[in-house]
Design a protein around this motif. Structure first.
Motif, mmCIF file in Angstrom:
data_model
loop_
_atom_site.group_PDB
_atom_site.id
_atom_site.type_symbol
_atom_site.label_atom_id
_atom_site.label_comp_id
_atom_site.label_asym_id
_atom_site.label_seq_id
_atom_site.Cartn_x
_atom_site.Cartn_y
_atom_site.Cartn_z
ATOM 1 N N ARG A 145 -6.255 8.215 3.668
ATOM 2 C CA ARG A 145 -6.028 8.707 2.307
ATOM 3 C C ARG A 145 -5.675 7.581 1.335
ATOM 4 N NH1 ARG A 145 -5.060 14.182 2.147
ATOM 5 N NH2 ARG A 145 -5.464 13.869 -0.082
ATOM 6 N N CYS A 146 -5.694 6.347 1.838
ATOM 7 C CA CYS A 146 -5.336 5.185 1.016
ATOM 8 C C CYS A 146 -6.580 4.353 0.720
ATOM 9 C CB CYS A 146 -4.310 4.307 1.736
ATOM 10 S SG CYS A 146 -2.741 5.145 2.107
ATOM 11 N N SER A 147 -6.583 3.683 -0.406
ATOM 12 C CA SER A 147 -7.699 2.796 -0.755
ATOM 13 C C SER A 147 -7.690 1.571 0.166
ATOM 14 C CB SER A 147 -7.566 2.338 -2.203
ATOM 15 O OG SER A 147 -6.485 1.428 -2.341
ATOM 16 N N GLY A 148 -8.797 0.824 0.122
ATOM 17 C CA GLY A 148 -8.863 -0.393 0.933
ATOM 18 C C GLY A 148 -7.776 -1.388 0.577
ATOM 19 N N GLY A 149 -7.514 -1.533 -0.726
ATOM 20 C CA GLY A 149 -6.460 -2.458 -1.136
ATOM 21 C C GLY A 149 -5.091 -2.010 -0.651
ATOM 22 N N GLN A 150 -4.852 -0.699 -0.690
ATOM 23 C CA GLN A 150 -3.585 -0.170 -0.186
ATOM 24 C C GLN A 150 -3.473 -0.383 1.320
ATOM 25 O OE1 GLN A 150 -4.003 3.820 -1.677
ATOM 26 N NE2 GLN A 150 -2.845 3.391 -3.540
ATOM 27 N N GLN A 151 -4.572 -0.163 2.047
ATOM 28 C CA GLN A 151 -4.534 -0.359 3.494
ATOM 29 C C GLN A 151 -4.249 -1.811 3.853
ATOM 30 O OE1 GLN A 151 -7.384 1.790 6.047
ATOM 31 N NE2 GLN A 151 -8.192 2.715 4.176
ATOM 32 N N GLN A 152 -4.817 -2.744 3.089
ATOM 33 C CA GLN A 152 -4.543 -4.144 3.388
ATOM 34 C C GLN A 152 -3.094 -4.496 3.071
ATOM 35 O OE1 GLN A 152 -5.248 -6.288 5.443
ATOM 36 N NE2 GLN A 152 -7.118 -7.286 4.698
ATOM 37 N N ARG A 153 -2.526 -3.892 2.044
ATOM 38 C CA ARG A 153 -1.109 -4.136 1.751
ATOM 39 C C ARG A 153 -0.212 -3.521 2.823
ATOM 40 N NH1 ARG A 153 -0.012 -2.036 -3.943
ATOM 41 N NH2 ARG A 153 -2.044 -1.004 -3.834
ATOM 42 N N ILE A 154 -0.626 -2.396 3.389
ATOM 43 C CA ILE A 154 0.111 -1.823 4.533
ATOM 44 C C ILE A 154 0.060 -2.804 5.699
ATOM 45 C CG2 ILE A 154 0.185 0.058 6.225
ATOM 46 C CD1 ILE A 154 -1.265 1.771 3.980
ATOM 47 N N ALA A 155 -1.116 -3.390 5.943
ATOM 48 C CA ALA A 155 -1.247 -4.358 7.035
ATOM 49 C C ALA A 155 -0.346 -5.573 6.803
ATOM 50 C CB ALA A 155 -2.704 -4.793 7.173
ATOM 51 N N ILE A 156 -0.209 -6.010 5.553
ATOM 52 C CA ILE A 156 0.694 -7.124 5.251
ATOM 53 C C ILE A 156 2.142 -6.715 5.519
ATOM 54 C CG2 ILE A 156 1.604 -8.584 3.396
ATOM 55 C CD1 ILE A 156 -1.222 -8.526 2.148
ATOM 56 N N ALA A 157 2.520 -5.508 5.092
ATOM 57 C CA ALA A 157 3.885 -5.022 5.348
ATOM 58 C C ALA A 157 4.154 -4.948 6.844
ATOM 59 C CB ALA A 157 4.082 -3.652 4.699
ATOM 60 N N ARG A 158 3.174 -4.474 7.605
ATOM 61 C CA ARG A 158 3.341 -4.381 9.064
ATOM 62 C C ARG A 158 3.567 -5.762 9.672
ATOM 63 N NH1 ARG A 158 -1.695 -2.137 12.291
ATOM 64 N NH2 ARG A 158 -2.532 -4.060 11.392
ATOM 65 N N ALA A 159 2.800 -6.765 9.226
ATOM 66 C CA ALA A 159 2.980 -8.119 9.757
ATOM 67 C C ALA A 159 4.342 -8.684 9.367
ATOM 68 C CB ALA A 159 1.859 -9.023 9.256
ATOM 69 N N LEU A 160 4.768 -8.462 8.124
ATOM 70 C CA LEU A 160 6.064 -8.967 7.670
ATOM 71 C C LEU A 160 7.226 -8.298 8.382
ATOM 72 C CD1 LEU A 160 5.423 -9.130 3.815
ATOM 73 C CD2 LEU A 160 5.666 -11.078 5.368
ATOM 74 N N ALA A 161 7.023 -7.066 8.837
ATOM 75 C CA ALA A 161 8.108 -6.315 9.475
ATOM 76 C C ALA A 161 8.592 -6.965 10.764
ATOM 77 C CB ALA A 161 7.649 -4.884 9.758
ATOM 78 N N LEU A 162 7.753 -7.801 11.367
ATOM 79 C CA LEU A 162 8.147 -8.476 12.606
ATOM 80 C C LEU A 162 8.839 -9.814 12.331
ATOM 81 C CD1 LEU A 162 5.024 -7.670 14.809
ATOM 82 C CD2 LEU A 162 7.216 -6.468 14.682
#
Length: 251
Positions: A145-162
C-alpha cells in the motif's frame, strides 16, 4: 590528523569463472565520510558492496570494516561475518520488505532477531525511525500500500534500526521515478549531515557532486580515479571518466 579509516580495502578481487569482476580494488573511507561510487554499468560497483558485507566472497585481497578484518586468502570465521554485518547496514535497489508484515513490524522484527530487543523496545525504536524518514503515519500499513519511494525509506529505517556504523547503498533510487527518488535522496542527505559514514553506488550525479566527500570512479572492474568530487567533475584525469561524465551529464 587524518580521520581514522572506517573502511580499508586492499587489492580486492572477485571473478566468476574466467570473468574478472573486481581487479585490485583499493580504497579507504574515513569516519563520517560519504563516498559516492560512480561509473558505467558492469564496472563492478555493486559487486564491491556485496563483497564488503560478504554477500559475495572475494577471491583475493583483504578489507577491514571497523575492527573486523577479512582476508580472502584465509577461511572466514562465522563470528567475523556476524561482527562485520553488525557494523554494516545495506539498502538494495529492490526493497526486500516482508509483504505479510506491516511497515512497523518490518522495522521492528530484525531488531528482535538480531539485537535481542523486546517487541516493545523494537517497536518504539521503529517508530522513532519511521518518523525520521517521514513515515510516522504509515506503521500499520503493508508495503504493497506504499509507494516505491516510501518502501525504500522503510528499507532505510530497517537498516538504521540495527544501529550500523556504516551504511551501504546500492543504487537506492534506480528503480524509482525521479520524484520518488528525491524522497529517498532527501533522507540520505540528512544522514550525511548527521555524520553517518556512507558508501553509495549511484547514478545520481547531483548527489555524488554535492553530498559526497569522496568520489570513486570505477570501470572494467577497477577504480580508475578517486578524489574530491569537485575536482573530478570539473577536471577528470582519466579519458574513461570524461567519457562517462559527458554521457550522463549531457542527457
Amino acid at each position: 590528523m587524518e580521520p581514522h579509516p572506517v573502511i580499508d580495502v586492499q587489492s580486492l578481487r572477485k571473478q566468476y569463472g574466467e570473468h574478472v569482476v573486481l581487479d585490485d580494488v583499493t580504497l579507504q573511507v574515513a569516519e563520517g565520510e560519504v563516498a559516492a561510487v560512480i561509473g558505467p554499468s558492469g564496472a563492478g560497483k555493486s559487486t564491491m558492496l556485496r563483497c564488503l558485507n560478504l554477500l559475495e566472497k572475494p577471491d583475493g585481497g583483504r578489507f577491514r570494516v571497523q575492527d573486523t578484518t577479512i582476508d580472502a586468502s584465509a577461511p572466514i570465521r562465522p563470528k567475523d561475518v556476524k561482527q562485520l554485518r553488525r557494523s554494516l547496514g545495506m539498502v538494495f535497489q529492490s526493497f526486500n520488505l516482508f509483504p505479510h508484515l506491516t511497515v512497523l513490524r518490518n522495522v521492528a522484527l530484525p531488531q528482535e532477531r538480531v539485537l535481542g530487543r523486546s517487541r516493545a523496545e523494537a517497536e518504539a525504536r521503529g517508530m522513532e525511525l519511521l518518523e525520521r524518514v517521514g513515515l510516522a503515519d504509515k506503521p500499520a500499513q503493508y508495503p504493497s500500500r506504499c509507494s516505491g519511494g516510501q518502501q525504500q525509506r522503510i528499507a532505510i529505517a530497517r537498516a538504521l534500526a540495527l544501529d550500523p556504523e556504516v551504511m551501504l547503498f546500492d543504487e537506492p533510487t534506480s528503480s524509482l521515478d525521479p520524484e520518488l527518488g528525491l524522497e529517498v535522496l532527501a533522507v540520505m542527505r540528512e544522514l550525511a549531515t548527521e555524520g553517518m559514514t556512507m558508501v553509495v553506488v549511484t547514478h545520481e550525479m547531483q548527489f555524488a557532486r554535492d553530498v559526497s566527500d569522496h568520489l570513486i570512479v570505477m570501470a572494467h572492474g577497477g577504480i580508475i580515479e578517486q578524489g574530491k568530487p569537485e575536482q573530478i567533475f570539473s577536471d577528470p584525469h582519466h579519458a574513461r571518466t570524461r567519457r562517462f561524465l559527458r554521457a550522463v551529464l549531457d542527457r
